[in-house]
Design an enzyme around this catalytic site. Structure first.
Site, PDB file in Angstrom:
ATOM      1  N   SER A 190       0.846  -1.189   0.000  1.00  0.00           N
ATOM      2  CA  SER A 190       0.000   0.000   0.000  1.00  0.00           C
ATOM      3  C   SER A 190       0.879   1.237   0.000  1.00  0.00           C
ATOM      4  O   SER A 190       2.013   1.210   0.480  1.00  0.00           O
ATOM      5  CB  SER A 190      -0.892   0.011   1.245  1.00  0.00           C
ATOM      6  OG  SER A 190      -1.589   1.236   1.370  1.00  0.00           O
TER       7      SER A 190
ATOM      8  N   TYR B  26      -2.407  -0.002  10.407  1.00  0.00           N
ATOM      9  CA  TYR B  26      -2.434  -0.434   9.003  1.00  0.00           C
ATOM     10  C   TYR B  26      -1.117  -0.091   8.314  1.00  0.00           C
ATOM     11  O   TYR B  26      -0.531  -0.936   7.618  1.00  0.00           O
ATOM     12  CB  TYR B  26      -3.610   0.232   8.285  1.00  0.00           C
ATOM     13  CG  TYR B  26      -3.721  -0.161   6.828  1.00  0.00           C
ATOM     14  CD1 TYR B  26      -4.071  -1.454   6.467  1.00  0.00           C
ATOM     15  CD2 TYR B  26      -3.472   0.769   5.818  1.00  0.00           C
ATOM     16  CE1 TYR B  26      -4.181  -1.819   5.130  1.00  0.00           C
ATOM     17  CE2 TYR B  26      -3.576   0.410   4.483  1.00  0.00           C
ATOM     18  CZ  TYR B  26      -3.932  -0.884   4.146  1.00  0.00           C
ATOM     19  OH  TYR B  26      -4.021  -1.248   2.823  1.00  0.00           O
TER      20      TYR B  26
END
Length: 265
Positions: free
Chosen positions: A145, A158
């Protein structure tokens, strides 16, 4: 192995029941691959498998998989070996995120995020890598990501998992290259998928960054076109890639970008 000869190659996709993973399955099937769909939601993977068979004209397979459960990962891996054959391409797409302030986040949820996003991925990857090294070829694609390159507020846990995916992938790439096995990381920004049903239930985040949100179909095509190559990374959207480079080269400017322009959570 180039994209032209994905024909009859075994492509395994975790988190393949919806969103980006589902689209990767379809794009691989269009290239003639034997697609193996793995995900927790058994009610969805059958539909994806059937569509893959329609697109490829070849058998496809589906297995219920919880990557956070090492015993389940081992069981599914062994079934793939016995029922499908050795894996040519592994796409580690399974993962989830929650956007909350760190002082408010439930640490059991944080633990589960690490189990799914990094530890489970590592377990499946190790088993696959051993087999690929023995064959002398293969491709591992890890969906990381932009959050692993440029952390923003409310993405502490995250981002930590995705920084771990990047570090793991970069080291693994160096280890496996002499054996003829490629490792690619995909670093997307926000994608228009159900990922945000859990990460951002209000929908405010996606609407605030509408111009940066990625189309999962287009990204899936790019990922499948990279299968069998030595591509190091795929970073999208390009605006976030540029911002991430600034983040590394000019930390103070990077904090400004991460704390303002790209922080809409």
């Amino acid at each position: 192995m180039s994209v032209q000869n994905l024909m009859n190659k075994v492509v395994v996709v975790t988190g393949g029941s919806a969103g980006l993973g589902e689209q990767i399955c379809y794009e691989a099937a269009k290239k003639g691959a034997i697609v193996v769909v793995c995900a927790r939601r058994i009610n969805l993977i059958g539909k994806v498998k059937e569509r893959c068979e329609e697109l490829s004209g070849k058998p496809a397979f589906d297995y219920q998989l919880n990557v956070a459960d090492p015993e389940n990962v081992e069981h599914v891996f062994e079934k793939i070996q016995a029922e499908v054959g050795s894996i040519d391409v592994l796409v580690n797409n399974a993962g989830f995120g929650i956007f909350e302030n760190f002082v408010d986040i439930n640490m059991d949820l944080a633990k589960n995020m690490f189990e799914v996003n990094i530890l489970g991925m590592m377990f499946f990857t190790q088993k696959t890598a051993i087999q690929m090294v023995e064959k002398g070829h293969g491709h591992i694609i890890n969906i990381a990501s932009m959050a692993g390159k440029m952390a923003t507020a409310k993405s502490t846990v995250y981002s930590a998992t995705k920084f771990a995916v990047l570090g793991f992938s970069n080291a693994l790439r160096l280890e496996l290259k002499p054996a003829g096995v490629s490792v690619t990381t995909v670093n997307p920004g926000p994608i228009h998928t159900e990922f945000f049903d859990k990460a951002d239930p209000s929908g405010d985040y996606l609407s605030s960054i509408d111009r940066l949100v990625l189309d999962p179909n287009k990204l899936a095509k790019e990922i499948v076109n990279a299968m069998g190559t030595c591509k190091r990374e795929i970073n999208r959207p390009r605006a976030m890639e540029v911002a991430a480079r600034f983040y590394t080269l000019f930390p103070h400017i990077g904090d400004f970008l991460a704390g303002g322009l790209f922080n809409k959570k």
